[in-house]
Write a protein that holds these residues in place. Structure first.
Motif, PDB file in Angstrom:
ATOM      1  N   ASN A 165       0.755  -1.266   0.079  1.00 50.93           N
ATOM      2  CA  ASN A 165       0.081   0.077   0.147  1.00 50.93           C
ATOM      3  C   ASN A 165       0.900   1.402  -0.105  1.00 50.93           C
ATOM      4  OD1 ASN A 165       0.627   0.492   3.015  1.00 50.93           O
ATOM      5  ND2 ASN A 165      -0.753  -1.049   3.455  1.00 50.93           N
ATOM      6  N   ASN A 166       0.253   2.500  -0.243  1.00 50.37           N
ATOM      7  CA  ASN A 166       0.791   3.712  -0.195  1.00 50.37           C
ATOM      8  C   ASN A 166       1.868   4.150   1.157  1.00 50.37           C
ATOM      9  OD1 ASN A 166       0.628   4.319  -2.773  1.00 50.37           O
ATOM     10  ND2 ASN A 166      -1.306   5.450  -2.378  1.00 50.37           N
ATOM     11  N   ASP A 167       1.425   3.508   2.229  1.00 46.02           N
ATOM     12  CA  ASP A 167       2.055   3.929   3.304  1.00 46.02           C
ATOM     13  C   ASP A 167       3.313   3.091   3.381  1.00 46.02           C
ATOM     14  OD1 ASP A 167      -0.013   5.407   4.539  1.00 46.02           O
ATOM     15  OD2 ASP A 167      -0.881   3.801   5.493  1.00 46.02           O
ATOM     16  N   GLU A 168       3.517   1.823   2.691  1.00 44.89           N
ATOM     17  CA  GLU A 168       4.463   1.042   2.868  1.00 44.89           C
ATOM     18  C   GLU A 168       5.547   1.629   1.738  1.00 44.89           C
ATOM     19  OE1 GLU A 168       5.515  -1.286   5.113  1.00 44.89           O
ATOM     20  OE2 GLU A 168       3.531  -0.494   5.837  1.00 44.89           O
ATOM     21  N   ARG A 169       4.980   2.322   0.622  1.00 44.68           N
ATOM     22  CA  ARG A 169       5.670   2.855  -0.524  1.00 44.68           C
ATOM     23  C   ARG A 169       6.284   4.003   0.146  1.00 44.68           C
ATOM     24  NH1 ARG A 169       0.788   1.547  -3.173  1.00 44.68           N
ATOM     25  NH2 ARG A 169       0.935  -0.568  -3.917  1.00 44.68           N
ATOM     26  N   LYS A 170       5.707   4.808   0.925  1.00 43.57           N
ATOM     27  CA  LYS A 170       6.276   5.914   1.405  1.00 43.57           C
ATOM     28  C   LYS A 170       7.143   5.778   2.379  1.00 43.57           C
ATOM     29  CE  LYS A 170       5.005   9.959   4.332  1.00 43.57           C
ATOM     30  NZ  LYS A 170       3.777  10.921   4.975  1.00 43.57           N
ATOM     31  N   LYS A 171       7.213   4.665   3.140  1.00 45.55           N
ATOM     32  CA  LYS A 171       8.495   4.521   3.964  1.00 45.55           C
ATOM     33  C   LYS A 171       9.858   4.121   2.978  1.00 45.55           C
ATOM     34  CE  LYS A 171       5.894   1.961   7.456  1.00 45.55           C
ATOM     35  NZ  LYS A 171       5.564   0.964   8.210  1.00 45.55           N
ATOM     36  N   ALA A 172       9.634   3.496   1.848  1.00 42.53           N
ATOM     37  CA  ALA A 172      10.870   3.111   1.014  1.00 42.53           C
ATOM     38  C   ALA A 172      11.029   4.625   0.452  1.00 42.53           C
ATOM     39  CB  ALA A 172      10.223   2.224  -0.012  1.00 42.53           C
ATOM     40  N   LEU A 173      10.206   5.502  -0.023  1.00 46.42           N
ATOM     41  CA  LEU A 173      10.701   6.647  -0.752  1.00 46.42           C
ATOM     42  C   LEU A 173      11.242   7.653   0.222  1.00 46.42           C
ATOM     43  CD1 LEU A 173       7.211   7.442  -2.716  1.00 46.42           C
ATOM     44  CD2 LEU A 173       9.743   6.772  -3.750  1.00 46.42           C
ATOM     45  N   LEU A 174      10.820   7.501   1.516  1.00 44.14           N
ATOM     46  CA  LEU A 174      11.569   8.196   2.470  1.00 44.14           C
ATOM     47  C   LEU A 174      13.063   7.827   2.679  1.00 44.14           C
ATOM     48  CD1 LEU A 174       8.730   9.034   5.322  1.00 44.14           C
ATOM     49  CD2 LEU A 174       9.714  10.539   3.472  1.00 44.14           C
ATOM     50  N   GLU A 175      13.093   6.487   2.762  1.00 49.07           N
ATOM     51  CA  GLU A 175      14.480   5.883   2.657  1.00 49.07           C
ATOM     52  C   GLU A 175      15.392   6.305   1.552  1.00 49.07           C
ATOM     53  OE1 GLU A 175      16.119   3.307   5.213  1.00 49.07           O
ATOM     54  OE2 GLU A 175      15.390   5.093   6.047  1.00 49.07           O
ATOM     55  N   ILE A 176      14.945   6.198   0.408  1.00 47.88           N
ATOM     56  CA  ILE A 176      15.579   6.648  -0.613  1.00 47.88           C
ATOM     57  C   ILE A 176      16.150   8.179  -0.480  1.00 47.88           C
ATOM     58  CG2 ILE A 176      15.350   7.449  -3.263  1.00 47.88           C
ATOM     59  CD1 ILE A 176      13.526   4.893  -3.691  1.00 47.88           C
ATOM     60  N   ALA A 177      15.319   8.970  -0.110  1.00 47.79           N
ATOM     61  CA  ALA A 177      15.234  10.632   0.198  1.00 47.79           C
ATOM     62  C   ALA A 177      16.395  10.612   1.235  1.00 47.79           C
ATOM     63  CB  ALA A 177      14.240  11.046   0.575  1.00 47.79           C
ATOM     64  N   ARG A 178      16.486   9.636   2.324  1.00 48.50           N
ATOM     65  CA  ARG A 178      17.389   9.897   3.585  1.00 48.50           C
ATOM     66  C   ARG A 178      18.846   9.279   2.940  1.00 48.50           C
ATOM     67  NH1 ARG A 178      19.836   6.445   6.507  1.00 48.50           N
ATOM     68  NH2 ARG A 178      19.041   4.443   5.754  1.00 48.50           N
ATOM     69  N   VAL A 179      18.957   8.312   2.021  1.00 47.01           N
ATOM     70  CA  VAL A 179      20.468   7.791   1.669  1.00 47.01           C
ATOM     71  C   VAL A 179      20.839   8.639   0.461  1.00 47.01           C
ATOM     72  CG1 VAL A 179      19.831   5.678   2.718  1.00 47.01           C
ATOM     73  CG2 VAL A 179      19.548   5.828   0.304  1.00 47.01           C
ATOM     74  N   ALA A 180      20.037   9.658  -0.176  1.00 47.16           N
ATOM     75  CA  ALA A 180      20.634  10.398  -1.248  1.00 47.16           C
ATOM     76  C   ALA A 180      21.237  11.585  -0.991  1.00 47.16           C
ATOM     77  CB  ALA A 180      19.355  10.701  -2.123  1.00 47.16           C
TER      78      ALA A 180
END
Length: 230
Positions: A165-180
């Motif tokens: 779901n989008n809540d789980e996708r948001k977690k992945a996107l926030l991790e992408i943003a964090r490590v970038a």
């Protein structure tokens, strides 16, 4: 550059379409006078199944080449492939590196891609000559084992939509943003939710540079989001 063996995307779906196409076509031929609609449905199913097979065997290589060209890789970057599967994008990016390094993370679900596992990634790296340039880690994209601001390039292909779901996708996107790190170039290829990704990434300091819509090299047609972290 030699091509690795990257399997069949969504193998259960592809097999289902082709099997259904053959079955309906046979039944339609047998019962032609009463059930001719079955032949038409069978042909449609076969076309979709073969189209998906084309995307897995030919189309995704074309998409890889196009994405890598747009990333304008210099060669010294630290790169990440989120949901690397059998390593298609990982090895493609790594092939453009000299002093850089490419990391791939995945939990390898066989339903997403046939023959999907760590060994397949490394075998493909051997075929494509990128073994010394990659590091592959069994890790969930929602909790990555990397420090903040670590990567110069991040790619993801047909992976994030698999989260439930989008809540789980948001977690992945926030991790992408964090490590970038600042200036990190990002390319996400996916068949759904691109507009949602755009909103989350924009809120995390990414400038959305371009979205390639309706890329028909893969079925269903995909979109590719390109962004840079400011």
């Amino acid at each position: 550059m030699k091509r690795g063996k990257y399997g069949l995307d969504a193998p259960v779906v592809v097999i289902g379409y082709i099997s259904g196409g053959i079955l309906f076509s046979i039944l339609g031929i047998i019962l032609y006078s009463k059930e001719s609609w079955m032949i038409n449905l069978g042909i449609i199913f076969l076309i979709i199944g073969l189209y998906m097979t084309y995307g897995s065997k030919i189309g995704k290589y074309k998409m890889r080449k196009k994405i890598i060209q747009k990333l304008s890789i210099k060669g010294n970057e630290i790169a990440l492939d989120v949901g690397c599967g059998r390593g298609l994008m990982l090895n493609g990016v790594a092939s453009k590196l000299n002093s850089g390094k490419a990391y791939g993370i995945d939990i390898w679900n066989a339903n997403d891609q046939s023959g999907n596992n760590y060994d397949a990634v490394m075998q493909n790296a051997k075929i494509e000559g990128t073994e010394s340039k990659i590091k592959v880690i069994n890790s969930d994209m929602r909790k990555m084992p990397f420090q903040d601001g670590y990567f110069d390039i991040i790619v993801s292909s047909l992976a994030i939509h698999n989260l439930k779901n989008n809540d789980e996708r948001k977690k992945a996107l926030l991790e992408i943003a964090r490590v970038a790190k600042k200036g990190c170039k990002l390319a996400i290829l996916d068949l759904a939710h691109i507009k949602y990704y755009e909103g989350i990434l924009s809120s995390q300091g990414f400038e959305i540079e371009h979205i390639d819509k309706f890329q028909i090299q893969i079925f269903p047609p995909v979109k590719v989001l390109y962004a840079e972290k400011r």
